[in-house]
Design a protein around this motif. Structure first.
Motif, PDB file in Angstrom:
ATOM      1  N   TRP A  95      46.681  -1.357  40.645  1.00 59.48           N
ATOM      2  CA  TRP A  95      45.934  -0.160  41.112  1.00 59.48           C
ATOM      3  C   TRP A  95      44.260  -0.896  41.345  1.00 59.48           C
TER       4      TRP A  95
ATOM      5  N   SER B  46      43.782  -2.977  44.158  1.00 59.22           N
ATOM      6  CA  SER B  46      44.256  -2.051  45.328  1.00 59.22           C
ATOM      7  C   SER B  46      42.988  -1.308  45.898  1.00 59.22           C
ATOM      8  N   VAL B  47      41.937  -1.191  44.796  1.00 51.33           N
ATOM      9  CA  VAL B  47      40.614  -0.330  45.352  1.00 51.33           C
ATOM     10  C   VAL B  47      39.149  -1.240  45.498  1.00 51.33           C
ATOM     11  N   GLN B  48      38.524  -0.792  46.091  1.00 53.17           N
ATOM     12  CA  GLN B  48      37.290  -1.456  46.123  1.00 53.17           C
ATOM     13  C   GLN B  48      36.302  -0.884  45.457  1.00 53.17           C
ATOM     14  N   TRP B  49      35.860  -1.871  44.061  1.00 51.35           N
ATOM     15  CA  TRP B  49      34.833  -1.008  43.235  1.00 51.35           C
ATOM     16  C   TRP B  49      33.702  -1.062  43.797  1.00 51.35           C
TER      17      TRP B  49
ATOM     18  N   TYR C 149      32.584   4.518  40.512  1.00 48.66           N
ATOM     19  CA  TYR C 149      32.763   4.925  42.122  1.00 48.66           C
ATOM     20  C   TYR C 149      33.666   3.826  42.476  1.00 48.66           C
ATOM     21  N   PHE C 150      34.624   4.098  43.417  1.00 48.58           N
ATOM     22  CA  PHE C 150      35.334   3.122  44.180  1.00 48.58           C
ATOM     23  C   PHE C 150      35.876   3.771  45.366  1.00 48.58           C
ATOM     24  N   PHE C 151      36.312   2.672  46.382  1.00 47.38           N
ATOM     25  CA  PHE C 151      36.697   3.302  47.571  1.00 47.38           C
ATOM     26  C   PHE C 151      38.123   2.918  47.801  1.00 47.38           C
ATOM     27  N   GLU C 152      38.881   3.986  48.313  1.00 45.62           N
ATOM     28  CA  GLU C 152      40.461   4.033  48.386  1.00 45.62           C
ATOM     29  C   GLU C 152      40.920   4.888  49.142  1.00 45.62           C
ATOM     30  N   ASN C 153      41.893   4.362  50.086  1.00 46.59           N
ATOM     31  CA  ASN C 153      42.587   5.154  51.261  1.00 46.59           C
ATOM     32  C   ASN C 153      41.395   5.776  52.041  1.00 46.59           C
TER      33      ASN C 153
ATOM     34  N   VAL D 217      35.465   7.314  49.487  1.00 45.14           N
ATOM     35  CA  VAL D 217      34.802   7.130  48.290  1.00 45.14           C
ATOM     36  C   VAL D 217      35.585   7.915  47.054  1.00 45.14           C
ATOM     37  N   ASP D 218      35.734   7.662  45.837  1.00 41.41           N
ATOM     38  CA  ASP D 218      36.225   8.471  44.773  1.00 41.41           C
ATOM     39  C   ASP D 218      35.551   8.322  43.777  1.00 41.41           C
TER      40      ASP D 218
END
Length: 128
Positions: A67, A70-73, A98-102, A105-106
């Motif tokens: 995981w 799989s995300v961009q921090w 904060y991270f970028f997923e699908n 930003v989440d």
């Protein structure tokens, strides 16, 4: 470039020191910041080593690393630290990661509990 954890030092001057010394930080916040950098780098060994043995999710290590990769921090935002200083044996750190997923930003918002045993800080889990 600044360290992944948001400090104005380079990674080599900041979190890498803790990644190389098995998490021997002075404060709970330093440990939390170094763990965030370990997520950015998908350093599962460090995440397991700095997670207290009573709550360590060893069976989830591969999933955590997968995981984390799989995300961009994006960034870490420390909101509040309670206790957790050099002279304490417990502390909490309230933060947003904060991270970028699908495609969006989440954020992980967490108040983490830390405990110091034999002079070393460990992540316990969510604070009650």
């Amino acid at each position: 470039m600044n360290c992944h954890c948001g400090n104005h030092k380079t990674y080599q001057e900041c979190c890498e020191v803790f990644h190389l010394n098995n998490g021997k930080t002075t404060t709970a916040e330093q440990l939390m910041r170094s763990r965030y950098s370990a997520f950015v780098l998908a350093n599962g060994d460090y995440l397991m080593a700095t997670h207290h043995g009573s709550t360590r999710p060893t069976k989830e290590k591969k999933a955590i690393v997968k995981w984390a990769k799989s995300v961009q921090w994006i960034r870490l935002e420390v909101l509040e630290t309670t206790k957790g200083s050099e002279n304490d044996t417990e502390g909490t750190v309230n933060f947003n990661a904060y991270f970028f997923e699908n495609g969006k930003v989440d954020v992980i918002h967490e108040k983490s509990a830390f405990v110091k045993e034999n002079g070393q800080w460990f992540y316990l889990g969510l604070s009650k």
